[in-house]
Motif scaffolding. Structure first.
Motif, PDB file in Angstrom:
ATOM      1  N   LEU A 272       0.855  -1.182   0.000  1.00 59.10           N
ATOM      2  CA  LEU A 272       0.000   0.000   0.000  1.00 59.10           C
ATOM      3  C   LEU A 272       0.891   1.231   0.000  1.00 59.10           C
ATOM      4  O   LEU A 272       1.745   1.377   0.877  1.00 59.10           O
ATOM      5  CB  LEU A 272      -0.901   0.005   1.246  1.00 59.10           C
ATOM      6  CG  LEU A 272      -1.912   1.145   1.387  1.00 59.10           C
ATOM      7  CD1 LEU A 272      -2.913   1.118   0.229  1.00 59.10           C
ATOM      8  CD2 LEU A 272      -2.647   1.036   2.716  1.00 59.10           C
ATOM      9  N   PRO A 295      -1.370  -0.615  -4.796  1.00 56.78           N
ATOM     10  CA  PRO A 295      -2.485   0.318  -4.617  1.00 56.78           C
ATOM     11  C   PRO A 295      -2.042   1.563  -3.869  1.00 56.78           C
ATOM     12  O   PRO A 295      -1.222   1.490  -2.943  1.00 56.78           O
ATOM     13  CB  PRO A 295      -3.494  -0.490  -3.798  1.00 56.78           C
ATOM     14  CG  PRO A 295      -3.169  -1.918  -4.098  1.00 56.78           C
ATOM     15  CD  PRO A 295      -1.674  -1.954  -4.277  1.00 56.78           C
ATOM     16  N   THR A 296      -2.586   2.710  -4.270  1.00 57.62           N
ATOM     17  CA  THR A 296      -2.108   3.999  -3.790  1.00 57.62           C
ATOM     18  C   THR A 296      -3.238   4.805  -3.172  1.00 57.62           C
ATOM     19  O   THR A 296      -4.354   4.817  -3.698  1.00 57.62           O
ATOM     20  CB  THR A 296      -1.486   4.786  -4.965  1.00 57.62           C
ATOM     21  OG1 THR A 296      -0.345   4.077  -5.436  1.00 57.62           O
ATOM     22  CG2 THR A 296      -1.082   6.192  -4.547  1.00 57.62           C
ATOM     23  N   ILE A 297      -2.939   5.471  -2.065  1.00 58.06           N
ATOM     24  CA  ILE A 297      -3.849   6.459  -1.491  1.00 58.06           C
ATOM     25  C   ILE A 297      -3.195   7.821  -1.673  1.00 58.06           C
ATOM     26  O   ILE A 297      -2.067   8.046  -1.226  1.00 58.06           O
ATOM     27  CB  ILE A 297      -4.121   6.188  -0.001  1.00 58.06           C
ATOM     28  CG1 ILE A 297      -4.745   4.802   0.177  1.00 58.06           C
ATOM     29  CG2 ILE A 297      -5.045   7.264   0.574  1.00 58.06           C
ATOM     30  CD1 ILE A 297      -4.923   4.399   1.627  1.00 58.06           C
ATOM     31  N   HIS A 313      -7.752   1.434  -8.535  1.00 56.90           N
ATOM     32  CA  HIS A 313      -6.289   1.363  -8.443  1.00 56.90           C
ATOM     33  C   HIS A 313      -5.795   1.802  -7.066  1.00 56.90           C
ATOM     34  O   HIS A 313      -4.594   1.811  -6.813  1.00 56.90           O
ATOM     35  CB  HIS A 313      -5.640   2.261  -9.498  1.00 56.90           C
ATOM     36  CG  HIS A 313      -6.265   2.165 -10.836  1.00 56.90           C
ATOM     37  ND1 HIS A 313      -6.643   3.275 -11.578  1.00 56.90           N
ATOM     38  CD2 HIS A 313      -6.608   1.081 -11.578  1.00 56.90           C
ATOM     39  CE1 HIS A 313      -7.168   2.880 -12.718  1.00 56.90           C
ATOM     40  NE2 HIS A 313      -7.168   1.563 -12.748  1.00 56.90           N
ATOM     41  N   GLY A 314      -6.690   2.186  -6.213  1.00 53.97           N
ATOM     42  CA  GLY A 314      -6.377   2.748  -4.908  1.00 53.97           C
ATOM     43  C   GLY A 314      -7.503   3.682  -4.506  1.00 53.97           C
ATOM     44  O   GLY A 314      -8.648   3.505  -4.936  1.00 53.97           O
ATOM     45  N   LEU A 332      -8.624  -0.003   3.214  1.00 50.04           N
ATOM     46  CA  LEU A 332      -7.875  -0.903   2.351  1.00 50.04           C
ATOM     47  C   LEU A 332      -7.104  -1.937   3.157  1.00 50.04           C
ATOM     48  O   LEU A 332      -6.975  -3.095   2.738  1.00 50.04           O
ATOM     49  CB  LEU A 332      -6.921  -0.116   1.451  1.00 50.04           C
ATOM     50  CG  LEU A 332      -7.566   0.773   0.388  1.00 50.04           C
ATOM     51  CD1 LEU A 332      -6.510   1.344  -0.548  1.00 50.04           C
ATOM     52  CD2 LEU A 332      -8.607   0.011  -0.407  1.00 50.04           C
ATOM     53  N   LEU A 339      -7.375  -5.359  -2.108  1.00 47.17           N
ATOM     54  CA  LEU A 339      -5.983  -4.991  -2.377  1.00 47.17           C
ATOM     55  C   LEU A 339      -5.417  -5.807  -3.538  1.00 47.17           C
ATOM     56  O   LEU A 339      -4.709  -5.272  -4.394  1.00 47.17           O
ATOM     57  CB  LEU A 339      -5.129  -5.184  -1.123  1.00 47.17           C
ATOM     58  CG  LEU A 339      -5.172  -4.082  -0.067  1.00 47.17           C
ATOM     59  CD1 LEU A 339      -4.373  -4.496   1.167  1.00 47.17           C
ATOM     60  CD2 LEU A 339      -4.636  -2.764  -0.619  1.00 47.17           C
ATOM     61  N   MET A 342      -6.912  -4.487  -6.770  1.00 48.20           N
ATOM     62  CA  MET A 342      -6.314  -3.199  -7.110  1.00 48.20           C
ATOM     63  C   MET A 342      -4.889  -3.361  -7.621  1.00 48.20           C
ATOM     64  O   MET A 342      -4.452  -2.608  -8.504  1.00 48.20           O
ATOM     65  CB  MET A 342      -6.324  -2.282  -5.892  1.00 48.20           C
ATOM     66  CG  MET A 342      -7.681  -1.732  -5.528  1.00 48.20           C
ATOM     67  SD  MET A 342      -7.573  -0.635  -4.084  1.00 48.20           S
ATOM     68  CE  MET A 342      -9.219   0.101  -4.117  1.00 48.20           C
ATOM     69  N   ARG A 343      -4.187  -4.344  -7.090  1.00 46.64           N
ATOM     70  CA  ARG A 343      -2.799  -4.566  -7.518  1.00 46.64           C
ATOM     71  C   ARG A 343      -2.748  -4.865  -9.014  1.00 46.64           C
ATOM     72  O   ARG A 343      -1.935  -4.303  -9.747  1.00 46.64           O
ATOM     73  CB  ARG A 343      -2.207  -5.716  -6.699  1.00 46.64           C
ATOM     74  CG  ARG A 343      -0.711  -5.933  -6.876  1.00 46.64           C
ATOM     75  CD  ARG A 343      -0.205  -6.991  -5.903  1.00 46.64           C
ATOM     76  NE  ARG A 343       1.215  -7.189  -6.043  1.00 46.64           N
ATOM     77  CZ  ARG A 343       2.152  -6.492  -5.408  1.00 46.64           C
ATOM     78  NH1 ARG A 343       1.788  -5.524  -4.584  1.00 46.64           N
ATOM     79  NH2 ARG A 343       3.427  -6.728  -5.593  1.00 46.64           N
TER      80      ARG A 343
END
Length: 380
Positions: A272, A295-297, A313-314, A332, A339, A342-343
């Motif tokens: 993450l 995955p990105t926040i 994607h996040g 997440l 997750l 999303m990866r």
């Protein structure tokens, strides 16, 4: 054609501007163009570097290892009279950039400038918010003296238009999808962080400094630990806040600067990516995380707004909403199935952002500027 590229930062310096400009230069060379690079001399440089004009450099306050270039107006003018470029790209707004802009104008050479850094936002991040309007006026004056201002997102293009920038134009950013890839995930590296197969690793990559809003990254990690007590946090990078953050958070892994394959392994070995910065014009690391399948926040601007689909994607969080950023991290962290999905999705979303395509668009833009300035010239 012969293009001149002027920049006050260049690899092995590690920052988004240096790496972006290097990629553009390589792309233009691969398309058969001559590149005349102008930059400050670095400690490792010899007396001469091929296809490069080195100027005197000076240390940049608060940024150890980086330098700004001397305003070498006469040197540039003489150099370009001897080998006249068809167009000039100025990537940085420092003294060297200002001198390059004046020299090009005197020689009637078209100039594209790149707006890579929001200096007005930096004023706020370092406690000088009252200087934001002055910084914006200074930026506008610099860029409006060129023929085009290149930016990475439609959002920034629209914002600069509202702020009376004369000709902002979008040039997409690329990501090296071969270097940054989920296959670079490294079990031994994760073990060195104290992370097993089922351990959630939150990662941040970037300068460890005030403008990156790292207290929020830490707050989000501490919150997700309530969901995943075994979770680990890894900071990749250096900066003035490293010592104080490390002293206050002895359980956090500080991996230092990483480059190339080592950086790719660090990215792909995370689960993450926490990116709470609000001062980027783009945020290359967002694309690198997505390419690595992480995955990105991030806040809803820059690269995240341009390329990260919320929930796929996040998570994109409303700009400035710290509580929502923390909540997204907890959400997440609690959903391994999401997750994993999303990866896969994050990697697929950046496949089209190939450096060759961006180089072709950059080339076309510079040729357009050259033809507009001198429509009767024979351009190769």
């Amino acid at each position: 054609m012969r293009y001149a590229i002027v920049t006050e930062t260049w690899p092995p310096e590690i920052n988004g501007v240096a790496l972006t400009v290097e990629s553009l230069a390589h792309g233009l060379r691969a398309r058969g163009h001559a590149i005349d690079l102008v930059r400050p001399r670095q400690p490792h440089d010899g007396d001469e570097v091929d296809d490069t004009l080195l100027v005197r450099g000076f240390p940049l306050p608060r940024y150890p290892g980086l330098r700004f270039g001397a305003p070498a107006l006469r040197t540039l003018a003489n150099h370009w009279r001897a080998q006249r470029p068809d167009a000039v790209y100025i990537a940085t707004e420092g003294p060297l950039g200002w001198a390059a802009r004046r020299a090009a104008r005197a020689l009637n050479v078209p100039v594209a400038t790149g707006l890579h850094t929001r200096f007005d936002h930096y004023m706020r991040d370092y406690g000088f918010g009252f200087l934001e309007p002055i910084a914006m006026q200074w930026m506008r004056r610099f860029h409006n003296a060129g023929d085009a201002t290149l930016v990475a997102t439609r959002e920034l293009q629209d914002d600069l238009t509202r702020r009376r920038f004369a000709n902002p134009m979008r040039l997409a950013r690329a990501v090296d999808g071969v270097l940054f890839h989920p296959s670079k995930r490294d079990t031994r590296l994760r073990e060195s962080w104290g992370a097993g197969d089922g351990t959630l690793v939150a990662i941040h990559v970037g300068r460890i400094a005030a403008e990156k809003n790292l207290t929020l990254a830490l707050a989000a990690f501490r919150a997700l630990q309530r969901v995943r007590p075994e979770a680990r946090m890894v900071f990749v990078g250096e900066g003035p806040l490293r010592a104080s953050l490390a002293a206050a958070n002895p359980d956090i892994v500080f991996a230092g600067l990483q480059r190339g394959e080592d950086l790719a392994r660090h990215f792909a070995s995370g689960d993450l990516f926490l990116f709470p910065s609000r001062s980027e014009t783009f945020g290359n690391v967002t694309l690198e995380a997505m390419a690595s399948g992480v995955p990105t926040i991030a806040f809803d601007y820059g690269a995240a707004r341009e390329h990260l689909c919320n929930g796929e994607h996040g998570m994109r969080v409303h700009d400035g909403d710290a509580a929502a950023f923390v909540t997204a991290a907890m959400h997440l962290a609690a959903d391994d199935v999401l997750l994993r999905r999303m990866r896969t999705n994050a990697r697929a979303a950046i496949e089209h952002l190939h450096p060759d395509q961006v180089a072709a668009e950059f080339d076309a833009l510079l040729q357009w500027l050259a033809r507009r300035r001198n429509p009767h010239a024979q351009l190769a």
